[in-house]
Design a protein around this motif. Structure first.
Motif, short mmCIF file in Angstrom:
data_model
loop_
_atom_site.label_atom_id
_atom_site.label_comp_id
_atom_site.label_asym_id
_atom_site.label_seq_id
_atom_site.Cartn_x
_atom_site.Cartn_y
_atom_site.Cartn_z
N HIS A 229 -11.05 12.57 46.52
CA HIS A 229 -11.61 12.71 45.17
C HIS A 229 -10.44 12.82 44.20
CE1 HIS A 229 -15.28 13.99 47.30
NE2 HIS A 229 -14.40 14.60 48.08
N ILE A 230 -10.51 12.05 43.11
CA ILE A 230 -9.40 12.06 42.15
C ILE A 230 -9.76 12.95 40.97
CG2 ILE A 230 -7.88 10.63 40.74
CD1 ILE A 230 -9.13 8.27 42.58
N LEU A 231 -8.84 13.83 40.66
CA LEU A 231 -9.06 14.76 39.56
C LEU A 231 -7.98 14.54 38.51
CD1 LEU A 231 -10.69 17.35 38.76
CD2 LEU A 231 -8.94 18.66 39.94
N GLY A 232 -8.41 14.32 37.26
CA GLY A 232 -7.46 14.23 36.16
C GLY A 232 -7.47 15.59 35.47
N GLY A 233 -7.95 15.62 34.22
CA GLY A 233 -8.06 16.89 33.51
C GLY A 233 -9.34 17.64 33.83
N GLY A 234 -10.21 17.06 34.64
CA GLY A 234 -11.47 17.72 35.00
C GLY A 234 -12.38 17.95 33.80
N SER A 235 -12.26 17.07 32.78
CA SER A 235 -13.04 17.28 31.56
C SER A 235 -14.30 16.42 31.49
CB SER A 235 -12.16 17.03 30.33
OG SER A 235 -11.75 15.68 30.29
N ASN A 236 -14.57 15.69 32.58
CA ASN A 236 -15.78 14.88 32.57
C ASN A 236 -16.50 14.96 33.92
OD1 ASN A 236 -17.53 13.26 31.11
ND2 ASN A 236 -16.65 11.36 31.86
N ILE A 237 -16.38 16.13 34.57
CA ILE A 237 -17.03 16.28 35.88
C ILE A 237 -17.87 17.56 35.92
CG2 ILE A 237 -15.42 14.97 37.34
CD1 ILE A 237 -14.06 17.63 38.05
N GLY B 82 -8.24 15.34 28.78
CA GLY B 82 -8.13 14.53 29.99
C GLY B 82 -6.90 13.66 30.03
N THR B 83 -6.86 12.80 31.04
CA THR B 83 -5.68 11.99 31.32
C THR B 83 -5.84 10.55 30.82
OG1 THR B 83 -6.67 11.56 33.48
CG2 THR B 83 -4.99 13.29 33.38
N ALA B 84 -4.69 9.89 30.65
CA ALA B 84 -4.71 8.48 30.23
C ALA B 84 -5.36 7.61 31.31
CB ALA B 84 -3.28 8.01 29.97
#
Ligand SMILES: Cc1cc2nc3c(=O)[nH]c(=O)nc-3n(C[C@H](O)[C@H](O)[C@H](O)COP(=O)(O)OP(=O)(O)OC[C@H]3O[C@@H](n4cnc5c(N)ncnc54)[C@H](O)[C@@H]3O)c2cc1C
Length: 337
Positions: A47-55, A116-118
């Protein structure tokens, strides 16, 4: 090869903006993309996690959670009118916006302050204040878990749509986006069509438009309207704004004369999901630590110790009531794990 930052049984609470407390079986801070082939071979569930702002995390996460920390912004090309930036996927989106406005390069200033991330930006083709990320994305490079190779998709191949792309469909759970190539302009065409921006620019006393001034106005508006996840857990808009036919809209308008809309095409209009939810009486609703934000009905919130399953349950009730009242099926924008 040894993974330096691999940890078992880690709470994901600090890594998602809803602040949901569930464990990951394994957690890895990934700062080197060369490790992806080895990770592919070793772990089945990834599972890929960026900023976790859309999960929305609805339970313990099995397998490996990879926290994307791939960093770097490189100018790879430039001509009289444009500049091309290769941005590693773990760069924070807002840092990229700040970098661009500092140089005076236009194209993403209306998207200031989106968390979040780019690397996550192409996934739902982030958008705000009349602009979408796809307008500035030239290509997206990703590691394909099954093909075990790196692939670059040009803008067209990403099949961008409203909060949508191929990464939510054909490539869902198959791609680790490692970098994004952005094309920014040295001769910005400013988009102030969202009423609030013009008003804010006026209040700021801006007489000459610039990417910096617009980003500043957008940041002010966002700060006044959206709850800060550092203070109250949320993932921004929980639902997409639904698109309906003009025929359906005309019928609804007879019954609900104040219903707002935005024209999409001759036959389609978009209706603000927040308005529909508010009409169903959800704004400011709270049950235990789960709720609907008091100022913005599109934002579901965690007041402290809500479980992901409770937020999911609330979202289900909202979907049902909007369907019953307006005959419109809301779609979730947030990714559910
Ligand atoms: C307060 C607030 C305001 C917001 N405002 C907006 C807004 O105005 N407009 C808007 O469009 N969105 C908005 N959002 C939503 C969110 O910021 C964006 O969707 C953002 O792009 C998510 O980035 P992230 O790195 O946090 O992704 P995450 O939440 O970490 O991940 C989201 C999904 O993408 C996948 N993913 C993440 N990185 C990668 C990668 N490198 N490769 C493959 N898959 C990946 C994850 O597995 C997950 O399924 C807002 C959120 C908050 C909390």
């Amino acid at each position: 090869m040894e993974f330096m930052h691999l940890q078992p049984n880690i709470s994901l609470k600090p890594f998602n903006t809803f602040g949901i407390d569930v464990p990951a079986e394994y957690f890895l801070e990934l700062d080197n993309g060369n490790l992806l082939p080895e990770i592919t071979a070793l772990y089945q569930h990834k599972h890929i996690l960026g900023g976790g702002s859309n999960i929305l995390l609805t339970g313990p996460v099995k397998g490996l959670v990879i926290h994307n920390r791939l960093k770097g912004i490189t100018k790879i090309k430039e001509d009289d009118t444009h500049v091309w930036l290769m941005v590693e996927a773990g760069e924070l989106w807002h840092d990229l916006v700040l970098y661009a406005i500092d140089k005076g390069w236009g194209g993403i200033e209306n998207l200031a302050l989106i968390p979040g991330t780019a690397g996550a930006a192409p996934i739902q083709n982030i958008g705000a204040y009349g602009v979408e990320a796809r307008e500035a994305i030239e290509s997206v490079t990703y590691w394909h878990w099954d093909e075990k190779t790196t692939i670059t998709y040009h803008n067209r191949e990403c099949k961008f749509g409203y909060r949508d792309s191929i990464f939510k469909h054909g490539l869902k759970d198959k791609a680790f986006i490692t970098s994004v190539l952005f094309k920014l302009t040295k001769q910005p065409k400013f988009n102030t069509s969202y009423g609030a921006i013009e008003q804010e620019l006026e209040e700021l006393g801006v007489t000459e438009l610039s990417v910096k001034a617009i980003a500043h106005a957008v940041m002010n508006i966002r700060k006044s309207k959206l709850p800060d996840p550092a203070v109250i857990g949320n993932a921004g808009s929980f639902f997409k704004n639904p698109t309906i036919t003009t025929i359906k809209f005309t019928e609804l308008k007879l019954q609900f004369p104040t219903i707002p809309s935005y024209r999409v095409s001759d036959s389609l209009v978009k209706v603000p999901a927040g308005w529909l939810i508010e009409q169903c009486g959800w704004k400011g609703y709270r049950k235990n630590d789960t709720g609907v934000h008091e100022k913005q009905a599109l934002v579901l919130v965690n007041y402290g110790s809500a479980r992901g399953s409770e937020i999911w349950q609330l979202s289900d009730e909202i979907v049902l009531s909007v369907k019953e009242r307006f005959g419109i099926e809301l779609e979730r924008e947030v990714q559910v794990w």
